[in-house]
Design a protein around this motif. Structure first.
Motif, PDB file in Angstrom:
ATOM      1  N   THR A 181      49.072  39.367  -4.427  1.00  0.00           N
ATOM      2  CA  THR A 181      48.612  38.003  -4.257  1.00  0.00           C
ATOM      3  C   THR A 181      47.172  37.867  -4.719  1.00  0.00           C
ATOM      4  N   SER A 182      46.320  38.809  -4.366  1.00  0.00           N
ATOM      5  CA  SER A 182      44.928  38.710  -4.773  1.00  0.00           C
ATOM      6  C   SER A 182      44.784  38.900  -6.276  1.00  0.00           C
ATOM      7  N   GLN A 183      45.602  39.748  -6.890  1.00  0.00           N
ATOM      8  CA  GLN A 183      45.544  39.920  -8.337  1.00  0.00           C
ATOM      9  C   GLN A 183      45.999  38.655  -9.043  1.00  0.00           C
ATOM     10  N   GLY A 184      46.998  37.982  -8.507  1.00  0.00           N
ATOM     11  CA  GLY A 184      47.484  36.745  -9.104  1.00  0.00           C
ATOM     12  C   GLY A 184      46.425  35.671  -9.102  1.00  0.00           C
ATOM     13  N   SER A 185      45.659  35.541  -8.041  1.00  0.00           N
ATOM     14  CA  SER A 185      44.614  34.530  -7.989  1.00  0.00           C
ATOM     15  C   SER A 185      43.469  34.890  -8.921  1.00  0.00           C
ATOM     16  N   GLU A 186      43.220  36.171  -9.141  1.00  0.00           N
ATOM     17  CA  GLU A 186      42.190  36.574 -10.090  1.00  0.00           C
ATOM     18  C   GLU A 186      42.563  36.149 -11.502  1.00  0.00           C
ATOM     19  N   GLN A 187      43.828  36.256 -11.847  1.00  0.00           N
ATOM     20  CA  GLN A 187      44.266  35.860 -13.181  1.00  0.00           C
ATOM     21  C   GLN A 187      44.060  34.371 -13.396  1.00  0.00           C
ATOM     22  N   VAL A 188      44.321  33.579 -12.401  1.00  0.00           N
ATOM     23  CA  VAL A 188      44.130  32.140 -12.534  1.00  0.00           C
ATOM     24  C   VAL A 188      42.666  31.840 -12.783  1.00  0.00           C
ATOM     25  N   GLU A 189      41.782  32.511 -12.056  1.00  0.00           N
ATOM     26  CA  GLU A 189      40.364  32.283 -12.221  1.00  0.00           C
ATOM     27  C   GLU A 189      39.888  32.634 -13.628  1.00  0.00           C
ATOM     28  N   THR A 190      40.340  33.727 -14.205  1.00  0.00           N
ATOM     29  CA  THR A 190      39.879  34.139 -15.515  1.00  0.00           C
ATOM     30  C   THR A 190      40.419  33.238 -16.621  1.00  0.00           C
ATOM     31  N   LEU A 191      41.526  32.537 -16.380  1.00  0.00           N
ATOM     32  CA  LEU A 191      42.094  31.671 -17.396  1.00  0.00           C
ATOM     33  C   LEU A 191      41.461  30.290 -17.421  1.00  0.00           C
ATOM     34  N   SER A 192      40.785  29.906 -16.386  1.00  0.00           N
ATOM     35  CA  SER A 192      40.190  28.590 -16.305  1.00  0.00           C
ATOM     36  C   SER A 192      38.724  28.662 -16.738  1.00  0.00           C
ATOM     37  N   VAL A 193      38.357  27.849 -17.723  1.00  0.00           N
ATOM     38  CA  VAL A 193      36.997  27.882 -18.264  1.00  0.00           C
ATOM     39  C   VAL A 193      36.368  26.498 -18.113  1.00  0.00           C
ATOM     40  N   ASN A 194      35.240  26.452 -17.445  1.00  0.00           N
ATOM     41  CA  ASN A 194      34.508  25.194 -17.311  1.00  0.00           C
ATOM     42  C   ASN A 194      33.613  25.056 -18.546  1.00  0.00           C
ATOM     43  N   ILE A 195      33.942  24.119 -19.396  1.00  0.00           N
ATOM     44  CA  ILE A 195      33.195  23.970 -20.649  1.00  0.00           C
ATOM     45  C   ILE A 195      31.795  23.399 -20.423  1.00  0.00           C
ATOM     46  N   ASN A 196      31.502  22.939 -19.213  1.00  0.00           N
ATOM     47  CA  ASN A 196      30.163  22.437 -18.902  1.00  0.00           C
ATOM     48  C   ASN A 196      29.218  23.514 -18.402  1.00  0.00           C
ATOM     49  N   THR A 197      29.747  24.674 -18.049  1.00  0.00           N
ATOM     50  CA  THR A 197      28.887  25.726 -17.503  1.00  0.00           C
ATOM     51  C   THR A 197      29.069  27.084 -18.176  1.00  0.00           C
ATOM     52  N   ALA A 198      30.144  27.273 -18.913  1.00  0.00           N
ATOM     53  CA  ALA A 198      30.451  28.583 -19.492  1.00  0.00           C
ATOM     54  C   ALA A 198      29.448  28.969 -20.580  1.00  0.00           C
ATOM     55  N   SER A 199      29.182  30.255 -20.642  1.00  0.00           N
ATOM     56  CA  SER A 199      28.283  30.793 -21.664  1.00  0.00           C
ATOM     57  C   SER A 199      29.022  30.913 -22.997  1.00  0.00           C
ATOM     58  N   VAL A 200      28.258  31.188 -24.040  1.00  0.00           N
ATOM     59  CA  VAL A 200      28.838  31.405 -25.369  1.00  0.00           C
ATOM     60  C   VAL A 200      29.854  32.545 -25.301  1.00  0.00           C
ATOM     61  N   GLN A 201      29.505  33.597 -24.619  1.00  0.00           N
ATOM     62  CA  GLN A 201      30.386  34.766 -24.520  1.00  0.00           C
ATOM     63  C   GLN A 201      31.695  34.407 -23.819  1.00  0.00           C
TER      64      GLN A 201
END
Length: 100
Positions: free
Chosen positions: A27-47
């Motif tokens: 369950t915790s690994q599944g929620s980590e995957q969701v977090e890494t797939l979502s990108v906030n284009i207003n705060t994300a770095s170039v990398q």
């Protein structure tokens, strides 16, 4: 009789503990995957932008950050097409991963 019952309870606890721990870990690994797939284009770095979004390399990611700094935050993911070099096709490929 009490001793037998206690022994059975201990064995049951030992047998079911790894299964419960494994389910918790999945369950915790599944929620980590969701977090890494979502990108906030207003705060994300170039990398982050270049690593997480399909069709966005370092140059386009820098263009996103530069556009954001010059014009302010994006109001919606659709605003990404106002960045030079990013079209509807790139937006569509990433729509489910972009948040504002």
């Amino acid at each position: 009789m009490k001793h037998l019952l206690s022994s059975i309870l201990v064995v049951l606890a030992l047998v079911t503990a790894p299964t419960a721990w494994s389910a918790s870990q999945e369950t915790s690994q599944g929620s980590e995957q969701v977090e890494t797939l979502s990108v906030n284009i207003n705060t994300a770095s170039v990398q982050i932008l270049s690593e997480q979004l399909t069709g966005i390399g370092p140059a386009k990611a820098k263009a996103i950050v530069d556009h954001r700094q010059k014009h302010g935050k994006f109001a919606s993911p659709d605003d990404l097409v106002t960045v030079k070099g990013i079209g509807a096709s790139t937006l569509d490929k990433n729509r489910d991963r972009i948040k504002v």
